[in-house]
Every structure is written in structure tokens, then in C-alpha cells.
Enzyme design. Sequence first.
Site, PDB file in Angstrom:
ATOM      1  CB  SER A  81      -0.917  -0.010   1.231  1.00  0.00           C
ATOM      2  OG  SER A  81      -0.172   0.062   2.423  1.00  0.00           O
ATOM      3  CG  HIS A  86      -0.801  -5.432   4.281  1.00  0.00           C
ATOM      4  ND1 HIS A  86      -0.433  -4.645   5.331  1.00  0.00           N
ATOM      5  CD2 HIS A  86      -0.282  -4.841   3.171  1.00  0.00           C
ATOM      6  CE1 HIS A  86       0.285  -3.614   4.892  1.00  0.00           C
ATOM      7  NE2 HIS A  86       0.380  -3.716   3.581  1.00  0.00           N
ATOM      8  CD  GLU A 127      -0.455  -1.867   9.134  1.00  0.00           C
ATOM      9  OE1 GLU A 127       0.091  -1.475  10.186  1.00  0.00           O
ATOM     10  OE2 GLU A 127       0.035  -1.717   8.007  1.00  0.00           O
ATOM     11  CD  GLU A 182       2.377  -5.218   7.855  1.00  0.00           C
ATOM     12  OE1 GLU A 182       1.901  -4.865   8.951  1.00  0.00           O
ATOM     13  OE2 GLU A 182       2.749  -4.419   6.988  1.00  0.00           O
ATOM     14  CG  ASP A 216      -1.795   1.900   8.443  1.00  0.00           C
ATOM     15  OD1 ASP A 216      -2.520   2.819   7.979  1.00  0.00           O
ATOM     16  OD2 ASP A 216      -0.753   1.507   7.872  1.00  0.00           O
ATOM     17  CD  GLU A 229       0.596   3.872   9.638  1.00  0.00           C
ATOM     18  OE1 GLU A 229       0.886   3.239  10.680  1.00  0.00           O
ATOM     19  OE2 GLU A 229       1.002   3.546   8.515  1.00  0.00           O
ATOM     20  CG  ASP A 288       2.607   5.014   5.722  1.00  0.00           C
ATOM     21  OD1 ASP A 288       3.633   5.323   5.112  1.00  0.00           O
ATOM     22  OD2 ASP A 288       2.104   3.864   5.648  1.00  0.00           O
ATOM     23  CE  LYS A 337       5.526   2.153   5.703  1.00  0.00           C
ATOM     24  NZ  LYS A 337       4.290   2.346   4.882  1.00  0.00           N
ATOM     25  CG  HIS A 355       7.037  -3.658   9.264  1.00  0.00           C
ATOM     26  ND1 HIS A 355       6.463  -4.908   9.348  1.00  0.00           N
ATOM     27  CD2 HIS A 355       6.004  -2.787   9.451  1.00  0.00           C
ATOM     28  CE1 HIS A 355       5.180  -4.798   9.569  1.00  0.00           C
ATOM     29  NE2 HIS A 355       4.870  -3.537   9.641  1.00  0.00           N
ATOM     30  NE  ARG A 356       6.670   0.136   2.887  1.00  0.00           N
ATOM     31  CZ  ARG A 356       6.400   1.090   1.998  1.00  0.00           C
ATOM     32  NH1 ARG A 356       7.326   1.982   1.676  1.00  0.00           N
ATOM     33  NH2 ARG A 356       5.202   1.181   1.451  1.00  0.00           N
ATOM     34  CE  LYS A 404       3.146   0.569  10.219  1.00  0.00           C
ATOM     35  NZ  LYS A 404       1.807   0.606   9.637  1.00  0.00           N
TER      36      LYS A 404
HETATM   37  O1  LIG Z   1       1.004   0.909   5.328  1.00  0.00           O
HETATM   38  C1  LIG Z   1       1.958   0.578   6.036  1.00  0.00           C
HETATM   39  O2  LIG Z   1       2.194   1.213   7.047  1.00  0.00           O
HETATM   40  C2  LIG Z   1       2.913  -0.509   5.606  1.00  0.00           C
HETATM   41  C3  LIG Z   1       3.523  -1.310   6.697  1.00  0.00           C
HETATM   42  O3  LIG Z   1       2.620  -1.834   7.611  1.00  0.00           O
HETATM   43  O4  LIG Z   1       2.388  -1.298   4.599  1.00  0.00           O
HETATM   44  P1  LIG Z   1       3.109  -1.278   3.149  1.00  0.00           P
HETATM   45  O5  LIG Z   1       4.520  -1.647   3.363  1.00  0.00           O
HETATM   46  O6  LIG Z   1       2.327  -2.243   2.313  1.00  0.00           O
HETATM   47  O7  LIG Z   1       2.988   0.151   2.635  1.00  0.00           O
HETATM   48 MG   LIG Z   2       0.634   2.706   6.717  1.00  0.00          MG
END
Ligand SMILES: O=C(O)[C@@H](CO)OP(=O)(O)O
Ligand SMILES: [Mg+2]
Length: 420
Positions: free
Chosen positions: A42, A155, A164, A205, A242, A275, A302, A327, A355-356, A378
Site C-alpha cells: 500500500s 495485506h 492494521e 505481516e 492503520d 495512521e 504514512d 520508512k 517495516h514494510r 511497528k
Molecule cells: O502501510 C503501512 O504502514 C505498511 C507497513 O505496515 O504497509 P506497506 O509496506 O504495504 O505500505
Molecule cells: Mg501505513
Amino acid sequence: MTTISDVKAREVLDSRGNPTVEVDVALSDGTVGRALVPSGASTGANEALELRDGDASRFRGRGVLQPIENIDKHIKPAVLGMSTLDQVALDNLLIEIDGTPNKSKLGANAILGVSMAAARAAAQSEGKPLYERISGDGALTLPVPMLNIINGGAHAAGSTDFQEFMVVPAGFDTFREALRAGVEIYHALADALRERGLSTSVGDEGGFAPALPDNQDAVALVIEAIERAKYRPGEQCFIALDVAASELSGDDYPADKLIGIYKDWVDNYPVVSIEDGIAEDDWDNWSVMADAIGGRAQLVGDDLYTTNTELIRKGIAMNAGNAVLIKLNQIGTVTETLNAVKMTQNAGWGVVISHRSGETEDTTIADLAVGTNAGQIKSGAPARGERTAKYNRLLRIEEELGGRAQFAGRQVYEHYLSNI
Ligand SMILES: O=C(O)[C@@H](CO)OP(=O)(O)O
Ligand SMILES: [Mg+2]
């Protein structure tokens, strides 16, 4: 002077079975730093570009031979002989060789792999743990883990539409105790799901991905799991979300409806952090949300900020939230990541190192969280090796620091809790 003597990049696999970039940076004193680059699902529209090969006959077009060739042909010749002790100079050179605003020429995955591997090599060469090299003389703090125990959205197909649901064991004295609580809650959640005949298979995840009719059911289940594990919700353990609102359909979830849901949840549940509650292109409603609930919950951007200081500066000026998700691969170098953390901290905003969804065994983010005194990390559920690699690294750092170890704890959320 210790200098870079070799750079070697290769294609390895991430936790979703997609190819990713691994880089070894070797130094003249014989040390080698290795880094692996993660990958999101995402992703925010303003993220630095992750370069993929597009050749459908290899890994369904997801191969990374092109960024690897870019490292061999363009980055390696430029950095050989450079000192790794000056990370800023190295990262500035990488940015300059690429020359584009979003690192699309060489690929952010190529650039970040070299930047991170060089940072790791430099720490080793100095005989220091990476977190200490990052912190300099600054405070070293073990972050509160935000454990994603119900996975939805992009996810986990068939689960909730919010992405999340995290348990936040902040009310403990040490990282180790906090993590243990998170683990016990994770297992208690599995029991609660089984009892209801719901699936305990997991998403990207490591969190469960049950087919729940409503997002609110997921919040209620996390609270039930906290209680089943004999912890006190709202005192020891809290909830973070999230929403990943950019991935939701605006027809189903207009901003005013979303803000109404959050108000209700913040009033009725121990939700301390939300988030991406609003989509990344809707700055005005970010400010509306912050006015409505910013005193009672951490509101983390994010996709809105993509670890980019230009966007973070704009958000601070607009009061668009009160925290930033960090990130490394959204921006593409260690130096720019550290600058994003500093700008956020200087504004008095919260920081979450993340993390991703596509991860590897690389543990750099654990050191980053401790070394920047971020206070929060996280890294998914406390299951699946690529997620536990980070939590396990934090356990080792806590042990290594001994009496010097401080756990960020409840204090991170004190402002929001005292406003309830
Ligand atoms: O949205 C998020 O915060 C991330 C990690 O949890 O997901 P993604 O790495 O798919 O962007
Ligand atoms: Mg996010």
C-alpha cells in the site's frame, strides 16, 4: 583512512516471495556491511521509486536485475575509495548520481541498499553497534512495539477493509515485558478466533486475517484478547490502527464518515494512535481530523508524508496530524531518513519507525528506532521470521545496554491519555 573497497549487489527474496536488492559494502579494513531492501504494497504516491525489471518471464516482472546493474555500473565506480565515515557525503553523492527528484533513474531500492550497507559497514569498522553510531551522544531508548495482530486491506484479501489493528503494550517497564504481553495477546486472539470458528491463517505481516463483517469487530476482538491474556486495556495495553485510507473507496468511506468512526472509537476504546486515517490527497480533511481528535489520539501520516521533509514541513504548518511514520525506502537514503526523523521530533510530533509489508531478515529499523530515540516501532505480528527478526534484535539491544536501557513506555502516549 578506511575506504570503500568493494560493492556487491545481488537479487534475493523478500517475505512475499518477490525479488529484492541485497548489497554488501566492503571496506579497506576488511569489514563488510550487508543490507536488504524491503518493499511495500500500500504505497504512497510520493514514495521514491522502487525499480522493477518488468520482464514478465522473470518473477512475473518483479525482478530487480536493473537496479542491481545500476549499482554495478553507476554507483560502484563512483563510491570506490570513498570514506564511509561521512554518511551524509556518501548519500549526497548517491542522490547526485541519480539526479531525479524521486530516485527513478537508478531506483530507490538500488540507492537505499548501498546507503544502508555503508552505514552498517561504518558501524562495524568503528566497532560500534549501529544504533550507537546513529545516536552519537543522543539518548538510547527501546521503542514501544506496535504489533499488527489483525491484518486487512491490501495485506490480507477477505479480511477487514481497514489495514492494521495493532496492540500497543506500552504500560510496562521494559521492552522485554512489553513484547511478552504482545505475544500472549496474539495467542489469546488466536483462541478467541478459533472459538468463533474464524480462520487463524495470517496475512502479510503475520497478523490473523479473519473474515469479520465490520472493522469495529476487529477492535472489539483485540480488546477481548488483551483481557483474555490477563492484561488491562487502557492501562497496560492500547490499540493502534492503520486505516490506510488511500486504499479505501471514497464512496464507501467519505472523510466525514471516517472521522465520525474515529471519534466514536477514541471515546469508547483505548485507541491511542490512528495512521493514515484520511487519504493522502486530502490535506484539508487531515486538518479537520486533527482539530476533532488530535488532542486525544496520535494521528500518524504514512502515505501522506512518505518520509519526505518537504511534505512533513507542509504538514506541520497545516496541523495535518501530529506524528509521522518513517520508512527508509519511501525516501531512499539513511541521511534523508534521519533528517525526516529530526524534523518531526523538533516539531514535538510523534515518530513511528516502520517495516514494510514485504520484508526481509534485515534488522536496520530496530537500530534506527533505538538510535533516534523514536519511541515507537511497528514491525508486524510477533510471528513470521522477518517480523520477529526486528523484535529479537531489540531484545538483544536491551540486554546489551543493561542498566543504560530505557523503555519508551506509556510516556509516549501520556499527552493523549491525560486528555481523556
Ligand atoms: O502501510 C503501512 O504502514 C505498511 C507497513 O505496515 O504497509 P506497506 O509496506 O504495504 O505500505
Ligand atoms: Mg501505513
